[in-house]
Design a protein around this motif. Structure first.
Motif, PDB file in Angstrom:
ATOM      1  N   THR A  52       0.850  -1.173   0.000  1.00 37.31           N
ATOM      2  CA  THR A  52       0.000   0.000   0.000  1.00 37.31           C
ATOM      3  C   THR A  52       0.890   1.228   0.000  1.00 37.31           C
ATOM      4  O   THR A  52       1.693   1.415   0.912  1.00 37.31           O
ATOM      5  N   ALA A  53       0.737   2.054  -1.024  1.00 38.29           N
ATOM      6  CA  ALA A  53       1.515   3.289  -1.097  1.00 38.29           C
ATOM      7  C   ALA A  53       1.035   4.234  -0.006  1.00 38.29           C
ATOM      8  O   ALA A  53      -0.157   4.400   0.188  1.00 38.29           O
ATOM      9  N   GLN A  54       1.974   4.841   0.720  1.00 40.00           N
ATOM     10  CA  GLN A  54       1.569   5.766   1.767  1.00 40.00           C
ATOM     11  C   GLN A  54       1.926   7.205   1.428  1.00 40.00           C
ATOM     12  O   GLN A  54       1.141   8.105   1.575  1.00 40.00           O
ATOM     13  N   LYS A  55       3.133   7.398   0.966  1.00 41.91           N
ATOM     14  CA  LYS A  55       3.546   8.732   0.553  1.00 41.91           C
ATOM     15  C   LYS A  55       4.442   8.591  -0.642  1.00 41.91           C
ATOM     16  O   LYS A  55       5.156   7.609  -0.768  1.00 41.91           O
ATOM     17  N   CYS A  56       4.414   9.606  -1.463  1.00 38.87           N
ATOM     18  CA  CYS A  56       5.274   9.568  -2.622  1.00 38.87           C
ATOM     19  C   CYS A  56       5.996  10.902  -2.632  1.00 38.87           C
ATOM     20  O   CYS A  56       5.392  11.927  -2.360  1.00 38.87           O
ATOM     21  N   GLY A  57       7.280  10.886  -2.909  1.00 40.20           N
ATOM     22  CA  GLY A  57       8.034  12.127  -2.892  1.00 40.20           C
ATOM     23  C   GLY A  57       9.073  12.139  -3.983  1.00 40.20           C
ATOM     24  O   GLY A  57       9.247  11.176  -4.712  1.00 40.20           O
ATOM     25  N   VAL A  58       9.748  13.274  -4.080  1.00 39.35           N
ATOM     26  CA  VAL A  58      10.789  13.385  -5.084  1.00 39.35           C
ATOM     27  C   VAL A  58      12.052  13.846  -4.396  1.00 39.35           C
ATOM     28  O   VAL A  58      12.002  14.587  -3.423  1.00 39.35           O
ATOM     29  N   CYS A  59      13.160  13.357  -4.849  1.00 39.52           N
ATOM     30  CA  CYS A  59      14.442  13.779  -4.303  1.00 39.52           C
ATOM     31  C   CYS A  59      15.234  14.348  -5.476  1.00 39.52           C
ATOM     32  O   CYS A  59      15.308  13.729  -6.530  1.00 39.52           O
ATOM     33  N   VAL A  85       8.573  16.454  -0.515  1.00 38.08           N
ATOM     34  CA  VAL A  85       9.904  16.581  -1.074  1.00 38.08           C
ATOM     35  C   VAL A  85      10.912  16.307   0.006  1.00 38.08           C
ATOM     36  O   VAL A  85      10.849  16.858   1.087  1.00 38.08           O
ATOM     37  N   GLU A  86      11.794  15.399  -0.277  1.00 39.37           N
ATOM     38  CA  GLU A  86      12.769  15.044   0.735  1.00 39.37           C
ATOM     39  C   GLU A  86      14.145  15.489   0.287  1.00 39.37           C
ATOM     40  O   GLU A  86      14.516  15.331  -0.855  1.00 39.37           O
TER      41      GLU A  86
END
Length: 166
Positions: free
Chosen positions: A7-14, A145-146
């Motif tokens: 289950t996807a919980q968070k999606c971010g970009v680096c 955004v991480e």
């Protein structure tokens, strides 16, 4: 088949190095993990919707990204593209706000198919957003955004996909 394994919980970009990061729950092992998907061959001239589709259909990532909308992945690529083009994060986010607000006065009949499809997906997304409550198990944060600390980059084999427990 019943129940998804992930289950996807968070999606971010680096931004550095460019990668899409997914925080997901692995039900088979009952763990929350972070999956790093390096973004290759992507420049400020790349097409975000093509990139998003390719990532979503990538056999290695497909199962993990089932719960992430194409629209959201496009957004993450959009942030990355903006960054590659020298935009600040604030500027990129500002652009999304503008693109995502629908002008009620606008005559939809005058739009071409592509624009119309875009408006429609924005409306769908806004509808979805309002429908999903924060405590929904599949509520996915919009743009996260991480910026990993530099020393962390050294130790983590960045060009490899990795799924770590977090």
């Amino acid at each position: 088949r019943t129940g998804m394994t992930f289950t996807a919980q968070k999606c971010g970009v680096c931004f550095q190095p460019p990668s899409i990061i997914l925080i997901y729950r692995d039900h088979s092992q009952d763990k929350t993990r972070r999956r790093i998907m390096p973004v290759r061959n992507f420049s400020k001239f790349s097409d975000c919707s093509v990139a998003a589709e390719q990532l979503k259909n990538n056999p290695r990532h497909k199962a993990y990204l089932e719960g992430v909308s194409l629209c959201q992945l496009q957004k993450l690529y959009g942030l990355l593209r903006g960054h590659l083009g020298g935009e600040s994060l604030a500027e990129s986010l500002e652009k999304f706000q503008q693109e995502e607000t629908i002008d009620p006065e606008e005559d939809m009949n005058k739009l071409d198919d592509k624009e119309l499809a875009k408006r429609k997906s924005i409306m769908d997304e806004l509808f979805e957003k309002n429908r999903k409550k924060k405590d929904d198990p599949d509520f996915v944060y919009d743009v996260e955004v991480e910026f990993p600390q530099d020393e962390q980059l050294e130790s983590c084999g960045w060009d490899m996909e990795s799924d770590e427990d977090i």
